[in-house]
Motif scaffolding. Sequence first.
Motif, PDB file in Angstrom:
ATOM      1  N   ASP A  71       0.831  -1.213   0.000  1.00  0.00           N
ATOM      2  CA  ASP A  71       0.000   0.000   0.000  1.00  0.00           C
ATOM      3  C   ASP A  71       0.865   1.262   0.000  1.00  0.00           C
ATOM      4  N   LEU A  72       1.929   1.254   0.775  1.00  0.00           N
ATOM      5  CA  LEU A  72       2.823   2.417   0.844  1.00  0.00           C
ATOM      6  C   LEU A  72       3.546   2.626  -0.485  1.00  0.00           C
ATOM      7  N   ARG A  73       3.892   1.539  -1.136  1.00  0.00           N
ATOM      8  CA  ARG A  73       4.530   1.637  -2.455  1.00  0.00           C
ATOM      9  C   ARG A  73       3.536   2.165  -3.484  1.00  0.00           C
ATOM     10  N   ARG A  74       2.324   1.628  -3.459  1.00  0.00           N
ATOM     11  CA  ARG A  74       1.282   2.086  -4.401  1.00  0.00           C
ATOM     12  C   ARG A  74       0.945   3.564  -4.199  1.00  0.00           C
TER      13      ARG A  74
ATOM     14  N   VAL B  57      -2.692   3.919   4.000  1.00  0.00           N
ATOM     15  CA  VAL B  57      -3.084   2.586   4.491  1.00  0.00           C
ATOM     16  C   VAL B  57      -4.502   2.520   5.039  1.00  0.00           C
ATOM     17  N   GLY B  58      -5.102   3.697   5.314  1.00  0.00           N
ATOM     18  CA  GLY B  58      -6.417   3.651   5.930  1.00  0.00           C
ATOM     19  C   GLY B  58      -7.496   4.487   5.286  1.00  0.00           C
ATOM     20  N   GLY B  59      -7.144   5.264   4.270  1.00  0.00           N
ATOM     21  CA  GLY B  59      -8.144   6.125   3.643  1.00  0.00           C
ATOM     22  C   GLY B  59      -8.397   7.373   4.447  1.00  0.00           C
ATOM     23  N   SER B  60      -9.644   7.668   4.713  1.00  0.00           N
ATOM     24  CA  SER B  60     -10.034   8.883   5.426  1.00  0.00           C
ATOM     25  C   SER B  60      -9.489   8.880   6.851  1.00  0.00           C
ATOM     26  N   LEU B  61      -9.093  10.062   7.321  1.00  0.00           N
ATOM     27  CA  LEU B  61      -8.562  10.185   8.676  1.00  0.00           C
ATOM     28  C   LEU B  61      -9.633  10.004   9.739  1.00  0.00           C
TER      29      LEU B  61
END
Length: 157
Positions: free
Chosen positions: A60-63, A95-99
């Motif tokens: 996810d971090l790479r994407r 990694v999680g979308g919305s805060l």
Amino acid sequence: MFVSARSDYALRAMLAVAAAASRGGDGDGDGDKVGELVKAASLAEVQDIPLSFLQGILLDLRRAGLLHSHRGADGGYALTRPADEITVGDVLRAVGGSLTTVRGLPAERAGYHGVAAGLTDVWLAVHGAIATVVDSTTLANLLTHAPSAVSTDAPLA
């Protein structure tokens, strides 16, 4: 705001990669100072994160464009930009979308009517306050234990 294990692990992994970058290194040959490449297995061991779970987080971090991955025996992960240009908010969103979510929806999509109509404004204000803190705190701030530009002197309830 709920900080999931996934978000916590992502930040810990990014900090470990950022720390390796600050140690320098030869990089990937393109002139960028990416520092020492960090292997997923090493991150998992040092940060006490299950490797199979970490691999999904690293993907996810790479994407999201926060990490480069390099294959091979000497491969590993490196930051795509300096630690002072990557915020906690960048990592959390990757990694999680919305805060901030309300019943699983982004705060801006929480709709109310009648006597509860004012709740939308409260959730949006909470979202804004969280965004202000996480978007002004960089990985470099955390590595040097420097406080972010945001004052956290407000009393806690």
